[in-house]
Design a protein around this motif. Structure first.
Motif, PDB file in Angstrom:
ATOM      1  N   ASP A  89      18.628 -31.484  19.816  1.00 37.97           N
ATOM      2  CA  ASP A  89      18.693 -31.735  21.162  1.00 37.97           C
ATOM      3  C   ASP A  89      16.938 -32.291  21.755  1.00 37.97           C
ATOM      4  O   ASP A  89      16.750 -33.165  22.256  1.00 37.97           O
ATOM      5  CB  ASP A  89      19.316 -30.967  22.003  1.00 37.97           C
ATOM      6  CG  ASP A  89      20.750 -30.549  21.706  1.00 37.97           C
ATOM      7  OD1 ASP A  89      21.430 -31.683  21.433  1.00 37.97           O
ATOM      8  OD2 ASP A  89      21.139 -29.610  22.394  1.00 37.97           O
ATOM      9  N   VAL A  90      16.193 -31.438  21.160  1.00 36.53           N
ATOM     10  CA  VAL A  90      14.883 -31.634  21.589  1.00 36.53           C
ATOM     11  C   VAL A  90      14.420 -32.890  20.870  1.00 36.53           C
ATOM     12  O   VAL A  90      13.689 -33.712  21.461  1.00 36.53           O
ATOM     13  CB  VAL A  90      13.968 -30.335  21.213  1.00 36.53           C
ATOM     14  CG1 VAL A  90      12.419 -30.830  21.266  1.00 36.53           C
ATOM     15  CG2 VAL A  90      14.371 -29.180  21.818  1.00 36.53           C
ATOM     16  N   LYS A  91      14.922 -33.222  19.502  1.00 35.76           N
ATOM     17  CA  LYS A  91      14.503 -34.391  18.720  1.00 35.76           C
ATOM     18  C   LYS A  91      14.989 -35.489  19.358  1.00 35.76           C
ATOM     19  O   LYS A  91      14.242 -36.776  19.464  1.00 35.76           O
ATOM     20  CB  LYS A  91      14.523 -34.357  17.304  1.00 35.76           C
ATOM     21  CG  LYS A  91      14.387 -35.306  16.479  1.00 35.76           C
ATOM     22  CD  LYS A  91      14.307 -35.109  15.183  1.00 35.76           C
ATOM     23  CE  LYS A  91      14.104 -36.321  14.350  1.00 35.76           C
ATOM     24  NZ  LYS A  91      12.398 -37.112  14.575  1.00 35.76           N
ATOM     25  N   ALA A  92      16.150 -35.532  19.975  1.00 27.21           N
ATOM     26  CA  ALA A  92      16.715 -36.524  20.716  1.00 27.21           C
ATOM     27  C   ALA A  92      16.048 -36.836  21.918  1.00 27.21           C
ATOM     28  O   ALA A  92      16.121 -38.173  22.262  1.00 27.21           O
ATOM     29  CB  ALA A  92      18.398 -36.339  20.948  1.00 27.21           C
ATOM     30  N   LYS A  93      15.271 -36.040  22.639  1.00 24.17           N
ATOM     31  CA  LYS A  93      14.610 -36.431  23.969  1.00 24.17           C
ATOM     32  C   LYS A  93      13.386 -37.067  23.443  1.00 24.17           C
ATOM     33  O   LYS A  93      12.721 -37.672  24.194  1.00 24.17           O
ATOM     34  CB  LYS A  93      14.497 -35.166  24.477  1.00 24.17           C
ATOM     35  CG  LYS A  93      15.739 -34.596  25.369  1.00 24.17           C
ATOM     36  CD  LYS A  93      15.368 -33.294  26.112  1.00 24.17           C
ATOM     37  CE  LYS A  93      16.622 -32.681  26.604  1.00 24.17           C
ATOM     38  NZ  LYS A  93      16.604 -31.394  27.233  1.00 24.17           N
ATOM     39  N   ARG A 121      16.677 -29.645   8.747  1.00 26.43           N
ATOM     40  CA  ARG A 121      18.080 -30.185   8.989  1.00 26.43           C
ATOM     41  C   ARG A 121      17.996 -30.890  10.283  1.00 26.43           C
ATOM     42  O   ARG A 121      18.856 -31.983  10.257  1.00 26.43           O
ATOM     43  CB  ARG A 121      19.279 -29.200   8.941  1.00 26.43           C
ATOM     44  CG  ARG A 121      19.217 -28.859   7.307  1.00 26.43           C
ATOM     45  CD  ARG A 121      20.551 -27.893   7.205  1.00 26.43           C
ATOM     46  NE  ARG A 121      20.595 -26.717   8.169  1.00 26.43           N
ATOM     47  CZ  ARG A 121      20.273 -25.621   7.882  1.00 26.43           C
ATOM     48  NH1 ARG A 121      19.752 -25.295   6.584  1.00 26.43           N
ATOM     49  NH2 ARG A 121      20.296 -24.495   8.621  1.00 26.43           N
ATOM     50  N   SER A 122      17.381 -30.375  11.318  1.00 24.17           N
ATOM     51  CA  SER A 122      17.421 -31.033  12.495  1.00 24.17           C
ATOM     52  C   SER A 122      16.496 -32.491  12.514  1.00 24.17           C
ATOM     53  O   SER A 122      16.628 -33.211  13.659  1.00 24.17           O
ATOM     54  CB  SER A 122      16.682 -30.426  13.716  1.00 24.17           C
ATOM     55  OG  SER A 122      15.270 -30.148  13.522  1.00 24.17           O
ATOM     56  N   GLY A 123      15.631 -32.736  11.482  1.00 28.08           N
ATOM     57  CA  GLY A 123      15.048 -34.125  11.249  1.00 28.08           C
ATOM     58  C   GLY A 123      13.663 -34.080  11.805  1.00 28.08           C
ATOM     59  O   GLY A 123      13.061 -35.116  11.811  1.00 28.08           O
ATOM     60  N   ILE A 124      13.118 -32.910  12.238  1.00 28.70           N
ATOM     61  CA  ILE A 124      11.732 -32.864  12.645  1.00 28.70           C
ATOM     62  C   ILE A 124      10.868 -32.652  11.468  1.00 28.70           C
ATOM     63  O   ILE A 124      10.812 -31.865  10.390  1.00 28.70           O
ATOM     64  CB  ILE A 124      11.674 -31.594  13.420  1.00 28.70           C
ATOM     65  CG1 ILE A 124      12.406 -31.723  14.734  1.00 28.70           C
ATOM     66  CG2 ILE A 124      10.191 -31.534  13.877  1.00 28.70           C
ATOM     67  CD1 ILE A 124      12.479 -30.479  15.842  1.00 28.70           C
TER      68      ILE A 124
END
Length: 133
Positions: A89-93, A121-124
């Motif tokens: 969610d943080v990365k989407a923002k 895994r979150s893509g960061i």
């Protein structure tokens, strides 16, 4: 019968290297002193402008693991299973989000590995692991 001892009749075949070492040291000092001066060989008069504000650097998101193995995302406790979802969610923002990982010295390495895997895994991709001196 005369015995010959090594007198001044023989030629010395050894070379005295002390003056050579002295010259080399002087050349080394000259090179060390003049090398930085050669980097700014081209003189350029730069134009004057008004001050420009620096680019806004957003504060990184802090992921912490305390000594009990609890996960925290920006000072609020998060379940280990939901850490990855929260980071997505943080990365989407903000796609350019940076993460700082802080872990207690006494925490089990497995907990730190779980946190790092969730971040990956979150893509960061921009992560830094915080330590102290």
């Amino acid at each position: 019968m005369s015995f010959s001892t090594q007198d001044s009749d023989e030629v010395l075949s050894e070379m005295n290297v002390t003056p050579l070492v002295d010259v080399m040291l002087v050349l080394l000092v000259v090179f060390i002193v003049t090398a930085p001066l050669m980097t700014n060989a081209i003189k350029v008069n730069l134009p004057k402008t008004d001050a420009v504000a620096a680019a806004d650097k957003k504060d990184p998101v802090v992921v912490s693991v305390d000594q009990d193995g609890k996960f925290y995302l920006a000072k609020s406790e998060v379940a280990p299973e939901s850490l990855e979802i929260s980071l997505k969610d943080v990365k989407a923002k903000d796609p350019e989000v940076r993460v700082q990982l802080q872990a207690d010295t006494n925490v089990n390495y497995g907990q730190v590995a779980k946190a790092m895997a969730s971040i990956e895994r979150s893509g960061i991709t921009k992560i830094s692991v915080m330590t102290s001196k």
